[in-house]
Design a protein around this motif. Structure first.
Motif, PDB file in Angstrom:
ATOM      1  N   ASP A   1       0.824  -1.205   0.000  1.00 15.84           N
ATOM      2  CA  ASP A   1       0.000   0.000   0.000  1.00 15.84           C
ATOM      3  C   ASP A   1       0.859   1.256   0.000  1.00 15.84           C
ATOM      4  O   ASP A   1       0.656   2.193   0.777  1.00 15.84           O
TER       5      ASP A   1
ATOM      6  N   PHE B   1      -9.424  -3.293   3.545  1.00 21.57           N
ATOM      7  CA  PHE B   1      -9.772  -3.276   2.122  1.00 21.57           C
ATOM      8  C   PHE B   1     -11.159  -3.878   1.907  1.00 21.57           C
ATOM      9  O   PHE B   1     -11.993  -3.310   1.189  1.00 21.57           O
ATOM     10  N   ASP B   2     -11.402  -5.028   2.513  1.00 22.15           N
ATOM     11  CA  ASP B   2     -12.682  -5.721   2.312  1.00 22.15           C
ATOM     12  C   ASP B   2     -13.861  -4.898   2.823  1.00 22.15           C
ATOM     13  O   ASP B   2     -14.925  -4.866   2.201  1.00 22.15           O
TER      14      ASP B   2
ATOM     15  N   GLY C   1     -13.930  -1.668   3.218  1.00 24.45           N
ATOM     16  CA  GLY C   1     -13.967  -0.317   2.669  1.00 24.45           C
ATOM     17  C   GLY C   1     -13.745   0.763   3.710  1.00 24.45           C
ATOM     18  O   GLY C   1     -14.275   1.871   3.592  1.00 24.45           O
TER      19      GLY C   1
ATOM     20  N   ASP D   1     -11.820   3.652   5.309  1.00 24.18           N
ATOM     21  CA  ASP D   1     -10.858   4.632   4.810  1.00 24.18           C
ATOM     22  C   ASP D   1      -9.812   4.952   5.878  1.00 24.18           C
ATOM     23  O   ASP D   1      -9.754   6.051   6.431  1.00 24.18           O
TER      24      ASP D   1
END
Length: 465
Positions: free
Chosen positions: A64, A285-286, A288, A290
């Motif tokens: 990332d 990530f899964d 969402g 932030d």
């Protein structure tokens, strides 16, 4: 127990791990081949699944890359200085790798800096663009922190990103205002020291531009971390940094008693810690969420940060006709030949428009030293080409055993940049000369085998064995 599938490098690392811990080594539960294979499979599933879109960088050791905190970006760029502003801490975390019992002087890379002006000279002289104040617990000496931050801000302004690590126990609104006014750009909280409380980090978000949570990835806290991620985001925390648990002689008893699986390597690390960090990142990530998660693996720190340090020192002491390898070593190329050939080559270098500092002719010894960028102009079949590699490092004082360059600090103190030979001058036959040129010009994926240890950096994440 050694496995027959281990490489020579891995066997050497196992032996080094044994020597570091002596008789205590046998108390550790190291993974076997089945556990290693299962862990590698799980890691691959995460990297190729939910983390597939996370940009990989730093020789394949960091994920990332597009969402790192400002301070982490400076680290990856190799322009970060970590100043241990003191050596004392008021907490007692089980994972702490070193004793934290003496305030001491501000120190970085074994260099002490009693005066801020000396540290500013160091930052400027070696091209740093970021400085992190660590400890111990830096806020045990708040005046010292604010003094150094204010001096950096006055000298460099926005050109120097500054950040500070803290366990948060001593943070107050008044202190945060003082740090803000001194120019602090980022503050990082080890919430593992305060039972994962976000209160002080949320307070800091009112005053400091970037607030980061930075903690070891403790496997048994994975579920709590995942659940906390939305709250971190809502509290104004901009980044979550997770470190890999590493065994040291200081934390040995505590880590060994927790039932972890240990992995051999450059140092002994905790298998579950790496998988925990990747699982937390994948959850973000899964779901969402932030909240960028940066996994700072031990191999990243041990390889990348060391290379950055070598490069800084090497740039300050190398000659114009020397070059640098990817691993941060000073590469020296010398052609021995008859005088007419050397003069002709010198003329060729000049006519090609290259800076005259990129070569040096010693007519008396029949030697032409030249930068690697000029190797393409040297006929492969003429003269005798030699290569050598040296390493450079900053020292509090010269050892007296190596070549060095002294630097005088504003206070009158001196420090030294030393260089020593890593590979003595070695002749390269015609086949190696061509292979080296292909490597330097990017036409080959690997350098000549003879030079691989000096030219390349180990790629990828930690091997499990």
């Amino acid at each position: 127990m050694d496995r027959p599938d281990m490489t020579g490098t891995q066997l050497r690392q196992v032996e080094a791990n044994r020597q570091e811990y002596g008789d205590d080594y046998h108390q550790l539960r190291f993974i076997d081949s089945d556990a290693a294979a299962a862990a590698a499979k799980r890691r691959a599933e995460l990297l190729q699944g939910p983390l597939k879109g996370a940009a990989m960088g730093a020789q394949g050791t960091k994920l990332d890359m597009d969402r790192l905190s400002p301070g982490c970006r400076k680290c990856v760029e190799g322009t970060w200085s970590c100043l241990f502003i003191n050596g004392s801490c008021n907490c007692d975390c089980f994972y702490c790798p070193t004793s934290q019992q003496e305030l001491g002087l501000p120190v970085t890379n074994s260099l002490t800096f009693r005066h801020p002006e000396d540290y500013l000279f160091y930052l400027e002289r070696f091209g740093f663009e970021g400085s992190g104040l660590s400890g111990g617990e830096p806020l045990l000496t708040p005046g010292r922190c604010i003094g150094y931050l204010s001096a950096m801000n006055k000298r460099f302004g926005d050109a120097m990103h500054s950040w500070l690590y803290t366990n948060g126990t001593l943070v107050t609104e008044e202190l945060l205002k003082g740090l803000r006014d001194a120019g602090l750009g980022e503050i990082r909280f080890d919430i593992g020291a305060t039972d994962y409380s976000l209160k002080k980090a949320e307070l800091a978000a009112r005053y400091i531009p970037t607030v980061t949570v930075e903690i070891p990835a403790v496997p048994e806290e994975a579920a709590r971390l995942k659940a906390l991620m939305p709250a971190m985001r809502d509290a104004g925390i901009r980044h979550l940094n997770l470190h890999q648990l590493r065994l040291t002689p200081y934390n040995f008893a505590r880590l060994a008693s927790r039932g972890y699986s240990f992995v051999h390597g450059e140092k002994v690390t905790v298998l579950e810690s790496e998988l925990c960090a990747l699982e937390v990142m994948a959850h973000g990530f899964d779901a969402g969420i932030d909240l960028p998660v940066n996994y700072c693996s031990f191999v990243y720190k041990n390889r990348h940060q060391k290379i950055a340090g070598r490069l800084r020192s090497a740039r300050s002491i190398k000659k114009g006709y020397e070059s640098l390898s990817a691993s941060g070593l000073i590469r020296s190329l010398v052609l021995s030949a008859e005088r007419p050939l050397l003069l002709a080559l010198q003329q060729r270098f000049s006519e090609s428009g290259h800076d005259g500092a990129l070569w040096m002719l010693d007519e008396a010894k029949g030697r032409l030293s030249f930068h690697a960028d000029l190797l393409y102009l040297v006929p492969k079949g003429e003269g005798r080409l030699h290569v050598s590699y040296a390493e450079a490092a900053l020292r509090e004082r010269a050892s007296g055993y190596h070549l060095f360059q002294e630097l005088r600090l504003p206070s009158g103190r001196k420090m030294a940049v030393e260089r020593w030979m890593r590979m003595k001058e070695t002749e390269l036959g015609p086949e190696f000369r061509g292979a080296l040129l292909d490597w330097l010009e990017g036409g080959a994926q690997t350098p000549p085998v003879l030079l691989a240890d000096f030219e390349t950096v180990v790629q990828g994440m930690q091997d499990y064995f």
